[in-house]
Design an enzyme around this catalytic site. Structure first.
Site, PDB file in Angstrom:
ATOM      1  N   LEU A  43     -59.610  12.311  37.500  1.00 14.94           N
ATOM      2  CA  LEU A  43     -59.264  13.347  36.472  1.00 14.94           C
ATOM      3  C   LEU A  43     -58.118  13.483  35.964  1.00 14.94           C
ATOM      4  O   LEU A  43     -57.133  13.592  37.142  1.00 14.94           O
ATOM      5  CB  LEU A  43     -59.942  14.644  37.077  1.00 14.94           C
ATOM      6  CG  LEU A  43     -61.637  14.958  37.076  1.00 14.94           C
ATOM      7  CD1 LEU A  43     -61.711  16.239  37.480  1.00 14.94           C
ATOM      8  CD2 LEU A  43     -61.887  15.043  35.425  1.00 14.94           C
ATOM      9  N   ASP A  44     -57.720  13.472  34.820  1.00 13.56           N
ATOM     10  CA  ASP A  44     -56.179  13.695  34.487  1.00 13.56           C
ATOM     11  C   ASP A  44     -55.825  15.085  34.807  1.00 13.56           C
ATOM     12  O   ASP A  44     -56.377  15.814  35.242  1.00 13.56           O
ATOM     13  CB  ASP A  44     -55.938  13.445  32.891  1.00 13.56           C
ATOM     14  CG  ASP A  44     -56.631  14.313  32.014  1.00 13.56           C
ATOM     15  OD1 ASP A  44     -57.734  14.065  31.502  1.00 13.56           O
ATOM     16  OD2 ASP A  44     -56.174  15.602  31.908  1.00 13.56           O
ATOM     17  N   LYS A  45     -54.526  15.150  35.028  1.00 11.20           N
ATOM     18  CA  LYS A  45     -53.656  16.208  35.679  1.00 11.20           C
ATOM     19  C   LYS A  45     -54.019  17.584  34.898  1.00 11.20           C
ATOM     20  O   LYS A  45     -54.055  18.444  35.546  1.00 11.20           O
ATOM     21  CB  LYS A  45     -52.225  15.921  35.371  1.00 11.20           C
ATOM     22  CG  LYS A  45     -51.318  16.997  36.026  1.00 11.20           C
ATOM     23  CD  LYS A  45     -49.939  16.651  36.150  1.00 11.20           C
ATOM     24  CE  LYS A  45     -48.924  17.430  36.958  1.00 11.20           C
ATOM     25  NZ  LYS A  45     -47.600  17.199  37.032  1.00 11.20           N
ATOM     26  N   SER A  47     -56.993  18.323  33.498  1.00  8.38           N
ATOM     27  CA  SER A  47     -58.318  18.379  33.849  1.00  8.38           C
ATOM     28  C   SER A  47     -58.665  19.161  35.236  1.00  8.38           C
ATOM     29  O   SER A  47     -57.995  18.702  36.230  1.00  8.38           O
ATOM     30  CB  SER A  47     -58.992  17.220  33.575  1.00  8.38           C
ATOM     31  OG  SER A  47     -59.104  16.915  32.179  1.00  8.38           O
TER      32      SER A  47
END
Length: 181
Positions: A43-45, A47
């Site tokens: 999960l990107d930072k 999200s």
């Protein structure tokens, strides 16, 4: 027996155990004290929500590899009104720089009863927002954000709610639940 960690990853945390800012609480190392587990997907930072970690390489591959088509459900707060035309485009698949996405299941939803985000999403009285639930079977880099932007609905907040049969429901941000699989 394999271990599976269901983590509610907060906004601003990297999906890795190392490599954050020196002395900062921005990696998984500050949240998960289970030895020998690794993220199954990312999960990107920016999200939030469900991040699965496991000590089983086969299970990690089964969850993360797009060829297995494991369903992922996201709740997205988007800028603008999610109208029928935008939802129809998302449901058919949209063209991104790296090719057309697979069709998605998508629907408008009422604002979900989720935790407050820190920092909160910027509120602008002159710009409406809405929420959608989006179910995909791919896992391209920043895919949901790019899909919503492609139909004119930039993502303001993104929460992964479910991966396969596992859900973040009932898990507070920054905490996790362990299960044996």
């Amino acid at each position: 027996m394999s271990q599976l960690v269901l983590l509610n990853k907060p906004f601003g945390v990297l999906s890795q155990f190392t490599g954050g800012k020196e002395g900062a609480d921005d990696t998984l190392a500050h949240l998960v004290d289970v030895p020998d587990v690794y993220p199954a997907g990312r999960l990107d930072k920016d999200s939030e929500g469900l991040l699965l970690l496991t000590d089983d390489g086969w299970l990690q591959s089964r969850i993360a590899e797009p060829r297995h088509k494991m369903t992922k459900t996201y709740l997205a707060q988007v800028e603008g009104e999610a109208d029928d035309a935008a939802l129809e485009k998302l449901s058919r698949g949209v063209i991104l720089k790296d090719g057309k996405t697979r069709p998605a299941r998508v629907k408008r939803i009422d604002p979900p009863p989720v935790w407050d985000r820190d920092p909160p999403v910027r509120y602008r009285e002159s710009v409406p927002d809405s929420w959608i639930a989006l179910e995909i079977t791919e896992g391209r880099n920043r895919q949901v954000r790019r899909m919503t932007a492609a139909v004119g609905l930039p993502t303001l907040r993104l929460i992964r709610w479910r991966v396969g049969d596992w859900s973040v429901d009932g898990i507070a941000p920054g905490t996790y639940r362990m299960i044996d699989v």
